[in-house]
Design a protein around this motif. Structure first.
Motif, PDB file in Angstrom:
ATOM      1  N   VAL A   1       0.914  -1.047   0.138  1.00 39.25           N
ATOM      2  CA  VAL A   1       0.062   0.151   0.014  1.00 39.25           C
ATOM      3  C   VAL A   1       1.097   1.268   0.017  1.00 39.25           C
ATOM      4  O   VAL A   1       1.528   1.526   0.878  1.00 39.25           O
ATOM      5  CB  VAL A   1      -1.063   0.181   1.140  1.00 39.25           C
ATOM      6  CG1 VAL A   1      -1.724   1.333   1.335  1.00 39.25           C
ATOM      7  CG2 VAL A   1      -1.668  -1.245   1.361  1.00 39.25           C
ATOM      8  N   LEU A   2       0.803   1.885  -1.100  1.00 36.40           N
ATOM      9  CA  LEU A   2       1.757   3.130  -1.344  1.00 36.40           C
ATOM     10  C   LEU A   2       0.978   4.421  -1.339  1.00 36.40           C
ATOM     11  O   LEU A   2      -0.055   4.438  -1.759  1.00 36.40           O
ATOM     12  CB  LEU A   2       2.573   2.823  -2.572  1.00 36.40           C
ATOM     13  CG  LEU A   2       3.246   1.263  -3.010  1.00 36.40           C
ATOM     14  CD1 LEU A   2       3.757   1.250  -4.425  1.00 36.40           C
ATOM     15  CD2 LEU A   2       4.214   1.441  -1.685  1.00 36.40           C
ATOM     16  N   LYS A   3       1.565   5.311  -0.509  1.00 44.13           N
ATOM     17  CA  LYS A   3       1.121   6.708  -0.634  1.00 44.13           C
ATOM     18  C   LYS A   3       1.211   7.330  -1.925  1.00 44.13           C
ATOM     19  O   LYS A   3       2.274   7.551  -2.326  1.00 44.13           O
ATOM     20  CB  LYS A   3       1.380   7.406   0.753  1.00 44.13           C
ATOM     21  CG  LYS A   3       0.861   6.939   1.774  1.00 44.13           C
ATOM     22  CD  LYS A   3       1.348   8.014   2.942  1.00 44.13           C
ATOM     23  CE  LYS A   3       0.513   7.436   4.561  1.00 44.13           C
ATOM     24  NZ  LYS A   3       0.702   8.517   5.657  1.00 44.13           N
TER      25      LYS A   3
ATOM     26  N   MET B   1       9.110   8.825  -2.843  1.00 48.69           N
ATOM     27  CA  MET B   1       9.967   7.676  -2.559  1.00 48.69           C
ATOM     28  C   MET B   1       9.362   6.551  -2.410  1.00 48.69           C
ATOM     29  O   MET B   1       9.756   5.417  -1.760  1.00 48.69           O
ATOM     30  CB  MET B   1      10.934   8.165  -1.741  1.00 48.69           C
ATOM     31  CG  MET B   1      11.545   9.306  -1.863  1.00 48.69           C
ATOM     32  SD  MET B   1      12.829   9.121  -3.290  1.00 48.69           S
ATOM     33  CE  MET B   1      13.721   8.115  -2.784  1.00 48.69           C
ATOM     34  N   ALA B   2       8.034   6.456  -2.569  1.00 46.63           N
ATOM     35  CA  ALA B   2       7.145   5.175  -2.183  1.00 46.63           C
ATOM     36  C   ALA B   2       7.621   3.963  -3.012  1.00 46.63           C
ATOM     37  O   ALA B   2       7.416   2.738  -2.238  1.00 46.63           O
ATOM     38  CB  ALA B   2       5.723   5.529  -2.371  1.00 46.63           C
ATOM     39  N   LEU B   3       7.990   4.040  -4.012  1.00 43.83           N
ATOM     40  CA  LEU B   3       8.387   2.836  -4.973  1.00 43.83           C
ATOM     41  C   LEU B   3       9.855   2.364  -4.575  1.00 43.83           C
ATOM     42  O   LEU B   3      10.111   1.166  -4.885  1.00 43.83           O
ATOM     43  CB  LEU B   3       8.181   3.235  -6.649  1.00 43.83           C
ATOM     44  CG  LEU B   3       6.904   3.263  -6.950  1.00 43.83           C
ATOM     45  CD1 LEU B   3       6.990   3.870  -8.385  1.00 43.83           C
ATOM     46  CD2 LEU B   3       6.023   2.027  -6.929  1.00 43.83           C
ATOM     47  N   ALA B   4      10.422   3.218  -3.825  1.00 47.36           N
ATOM     48  CA  ALA B   4      11.973   2.983  -3.513  1.00 47.36           C
ATOM     49  C   ALA B   4      12.044   1.644  -2.878  1.00 47.36           C
ATOM     50  O   ALA B   4      11.569   1.832  -1.709  1.00 47.36           O
ATOM     51  CB  ALA B   4      12.695   4.091  -2.965  1.00 47.36           C
ATOM     52  N   GLY B   5      12.703   0.614  -3.104  1.00 47.02           N
ATOM     53  CA  GLY B   5      12.565  -0.694  -2.178  1.00 47.02           C
ATOM     54  C   GLY B   5      11.535  -1.405  -2.399  1.00 47.02           C
ATOM     55  O   GLY B   5      11.449  -2.544  -1.829  1.00 47.02           O
ATOM     56  N   SER B   6      10.310  -0.966  -2.905  1.00 44.10           N
ATOM     57  CA  SER B   6       9.009  -1.845  -3.454  1.00 44.10           C
ATOM     58  C   SER B   6       9.317  -2.666  -4.262  1.00 44.10           C
ATOM     59  O   SER B   6       9.590  -2.328  -5.476  1.00 44.10           O
ATOM     60  CB  SER B   6       7.898  -0.979  -3.400  1.00 44.10           C
ATOM     61  OG  SER B   6       6.871  -1.601  -3.814  1.00 44.10           O
ATOM     62  N   PRO B   7       8.661  -3.977  -4.286  1.00 38.35           N
ATOM     63  CA  PRO B   7       8.708  -4.695  -5.510  1.00 38.35           C
ATOM     64  C   PRO B   7       7.894  -4.414  -6.708  1.00 38.35           C
ATOM     65  O   PRO B   7       8.153  -4.718  -7.827  1.00 38.35           O
ATOM     66  CB  PRO B   7       8.025  -6.065  -4.894  1.00 38.35           C
ATOM     67  CG  PRO B   7       7.465  -5.972  -3.705  1.00 38.35           C
ATOM     68  CD  PRO B   7       8.153  -4.609  -3.209  1.00 38.35           C
ATOM     69  N   VAL B   8       6.984  -3.418  -6.317  1.00 31.77           N
ATOM     70  CA  VAL B   8       6.262  -2.723  -7.366  1.00 31.77           C
ATOM     71  C   VAL B   8       7.142  -2.058  -8.383  1.00 31.77           C
ATOM     72  O   VAL B   8       6.676  -1.690  -9.517  1.00 31.77           O
ATOM     73  CB  VAL B   8       5.036  -1.964  -6.805  1.00 31.77           C
ATOM     74  CG1 VAL B   8       4.265  -1.152  -7.872  1.00 31.77           C
ATOM     75  CG2 VAL B   8       4.321  -2.718  -5.879  1.00 31.77           C
TER      76      VAL B   8
END
Length: 220
Positions: free
Chosen positions: A156-158, A163-170
């Motif tokens: 669940v990304l804001k 920087m929400a996608l940084a480090g996320s598998p998305v």
């Protein structure tokens, strides 16, 4: 919603959170022939749902096979400040009227905030919002993230967090934050929630209470 069996992900299209930008970027991964898009009748009783904004509850009820098949897929979505999302939903809802009327309201900030205030005070009712596909943009965000009171989405990304996608598998499917879905006008620098009446703010705080609490947004 976009389901990718090849990539093993489900994109949950939470309304008014840059979803169309995500949809367009992720469409190349869709393996369900764009099944989850547009308004469609889903049962013999004539129930219509907005397939793009289908909730996990609706998916389980009307598409149980898909629900089972995607149980181990990575499920992700974006969320947004409830006030900003509400204003964006009001702007979207105005599209159900005439183009000229919508343009006239959006061209006059005072008129727009009066309409938004009136909508909150007269039309933001739980039963119609949860059951009328034309009001799906006003549905609480927790409906897209949870099912039976438990978290269904893995990521669940804001929307506001660059920087929400940084480090996320998305990030492997959305290489950058391309979902800042502001298109100018009133939304260019964010809507001003303080221009709502105190009654409207109280109603929004109550209607979206779980969104504020679950996703850590601040109430006025």
């Amino acid at each position: 919603m976009i389901v990718s069996d090849s990539e093993k992900f489900v994109f949950i299209h939470n309304p008014k959170c840059g979803g169309m930008s995500c949809h367009n970027a992720l469409l190349k991964y869709d393996t369900r022939d764009n099944l989850f898009f547009e308004w469609k009748q889903v049962n013999e009783e004539g129930k219509i749902i907005d397939m793009a904004h289908i909730t996990p509850f609706q998916l389980r009820r009307f598409f149980p096979k898909v629900f089972r098949e995607t149980s181990n897929y990575l499920k992700f979505t974006f969320v947004r400040d409830p006030y900003q999302r509400f204003f964006s939903a009001v702007s979207q809802h105005l599209k159900l009227g005439t183009i000229t009327m919508r343009a006239a309201i959006l061209a006059d900030p005072e008129a727009f905030y009066r309409v938004a205030t009136a909508f909150a005070c007269t039309a933001l009712k739980r039963h119609p919002v949860e059951n009328d596909h034309k009001l799906v943009h006003f549905r609480p965000q927790v409906h897209f993230v949870n099912i039976d009171g438990h978290r269904w989405a893995d990521e669940v990304l804001k929307l506001e967090d660059s920087m929400a996608l940084a480090g996320s598998p998305v990030a492997r499917w959305l290489s950058q934050m391309t979902v800042q879905n502001r298109t100018g006008g009133l939304a260019a620098n964010g809507y001003d929630a303080s221009r709502l009446s105190s009654e409207a703010i109280t109603i929004l705080n109550d209607f979206y209470a779980r969104d504020f609490e679950t996703f850590g947004y601040t109430r006025l």
